[in-house]
Design an enzyme around this catalytic site. Structure first.
Site, short mmCIF file in Angstrom:
data_model
loop_
_atom_site.label_atom_id
_atom_site.label_comp_id
_atom_site.label_asym_id
_atom_site.label_seq_id
_atom_site.Cartn_x
_atom_site.Cartn_y
_atom_site.Cartn_z
N GLU A 97 0.78 -1.20 0.00
CA GLU A 97 -0.04 0.08 -0.08
C GLU A 97 0.84 1.34 -0.03
O GLU A 97 1.95 1.23 0.65
CB GLU A 97 -0.88 -0.11 1.30
CG GLU A 97 -2.05 -0.51 1.23
CD GLU A 97 -3.34 0.34 0.70
OE1 GLU A 97 -2.85 1.35 0.14
OE2 GLU A 97 -4.62 0.04 0.96
N ASP A 98 0.33 2.32 -0.39
CA ASP A 98 1.02 3.61 -0.42
C ASP A 98 1.05 4.30 1.06
O ASP A 98 1.75 4.56 1.46
CB ASP A 98 0.68 4.51 -1.49
CG ASP A 98 -1.07 4.79 -1.53
OD1 ASP A 98 -1.58 4.23 -0.84
OD2 ASP A 98 -1.23 5.47 -2.31
N PHE A 150 -1.87 16.29 4.15
CA PHE A 150 -1.94 15.49 2.78
C PHE A 150 -0.88 15.56 2.05
O PHE A 150 0.01 16.60 1.75
CB PHE A 150 -3.04 16.26 1.90
CG PHE A 150 -3.65 15.33 0.68
CD1 PHE A 150 -4.60 14.38 0.78
CD2 PHE A 150 -2.88 15.71 -0.59
CE1 PHE A 150 -4.78 13.85 -0.50
CE2 PHE A 150 -3.13 15.05 -1.84
CZ PHE A 150 -4.20 14.02 -1.47
N ARG A 163 2.88 12.46 -8.76
CA ARG A 163 3.09 11.03 -8.51
C ARG A 163 4.56 10.86 -9.02
O ARG A 163 5.22 9.99 -8.18
CB ARG A 163 2.32 10.13 -9.38
CG ARG A 163 0.97 9.96 -9.02
CD ARG A 163 0.23 8.80 -9.52
NE ARG A 163 -1.05 8.74 -9.69
CZ ARG A 163 -1.89 8.23 -8.74
NH1 ARG A 163 -1.57 7.88 -7.62
NH2 ARG A 163 -3.24 8.38 -8.81
P1 IMP Z 1 -7.70 4.84 3.16
O1 IMP Z 1 -8.43 6.14 3.46
O2 IMP Z 1 -6.92 4.17 4.14
O3 IMP Z 1 -8.67 3.86 2.34
O4 IMP Z 1 -6.91 5.21 1.83
C1 IMP Z 1 -7.34 5.33 0.61
C2 IMP Z 1 -6.27 5.85 -0.61
O5 IMP Z 1 -6.33 7.41 -0.44
C3 IMP Z 1 -4.78 5.68 -0.18
O6 IMP Z 1 -4.43 4.45 -0.66
C4 IMP Z 1 -4.13 6.79 -1.02
O7 IMP Z 1 -4.08 6.32 -2.32
C5 IMP Z 1 -5.22 7.90 -0.80
N1 IMP Z 1 -4.69 8.88 0.07
C6 IMP Z 1 -4.83 8.86 1.52
N2 IMP Z 1 -4.33 9.79 2.08
C7 IMP Z 1 -3.37 10.43 1.02
C8 IMP Z 1 -2.51 11.59 0.79
O8 IMP Z 1 -2.38 12.32 2.13
N3 IMP Z 1 -1.99 11.76 -0.15
C9 IMP Z 1 -2.40 11.23 -1.29
N4 IMP Z 1 -3.25 10.17 -1.30
C10 IMP Z 1 -3.72 9.87 -0.18
#
Ligand code: IMP
Length: 173
Positions: A97-98, A150, A163
């Site tokens: 995961e990122d 963010f 990206r």
């Molecule tokens: P989740 O809220 O844990 O389900 O994350 C969903 C997705 O939101 C992650 O896999 C990222 O691709 C994106 N995301 C969440 N926080 C950030 C951020 O700070 N920058 C860019 N993408 C984000």
């Protein structure tokens, strides 16, 4: 309004150093086994590419895609947009995961993958933002834990931009 400035939060050298540590740890813990690394599109592509070069094991690469919907409920909704190409039954799976933010994506993907009866599933996330969690879930290997900011770069986007930045950055308005 002044244009947004980009500031470096975690420089590329520190990212690469941490990824080498993670790769060594994963290699040691899975010694004698092979891995299916499942990258979550699109944000994990750069992290996956760097990490896999520090993993000294037989590795198969797969990708999976998700889409989130923000509903009125606190649970949120996640849907698959791209599935794996091949089965993972009896395989050791490492989900890549990122970032773990609300945790909704990871929670959903763990549920989807476990239904396919792999031998094991663990998660490696480049970033963790624990203060944003809406569901209790955690990664097994974490690159960096960050505050509620963010972030962009190193695979992560804002509106599909940034990206390709080699450093992890923040947009400052
Ligand atoms: P989740 O809220 O844990 O389900 O994350 C969903 C997705 O939101 C992650 O896999 C990222 O691709 C994106 N995301 C969440 N926080 C950030 C951020 O700070 N920058 C860019 N993408 C984000």
């Amino acid at each position: 309004m002044a244009p947004a400035r980009i500031e470096v939060l975690i420089p590329r050298d520190r990212i690469q150093q941490r990824i080498a540590e993670l790769g060594a740890q994963i290699t040691a813990e899975y010694a004698g086994r092979s891995l299916v690394m499942v990258g979550v599109l699109k944000g994990s592509f750069m992290f996956l590419a760097d990490l896999v070069r520090h993993i000294d094991l037989p590795v198969r690469i797969e990708f999976i895609g998700t889409k989130s919907y923000e509903g009125t409920t606190t649970s949120g909704q996640v849907q698959l947009t791209k599935d794996l190409d091949k089965p993972i039954q009896d395989e050791d799976v490492l989900l890549v995961e990122d970032i773990i933010d609300t945790g909704l994506t990871l929670n959903y993907l763990l549920h989807v993958l476990r239904q396919r009866e792999p031998r094991s599933v663990r998660t490696v996330a480049f970033l963790d933002k624990p203060s944003r969690r809406r569901i209790e879930v955690q990664g097994d290997y974490i690159g960096f834990t960050i505050e509620d900011k963010f972030v962009i770069g190193y695979g992560l986007d804002f509106d599909q931009r940034y990206r390709s930045l080699a450093d992890l950055c923040i947009l400052v308005s």
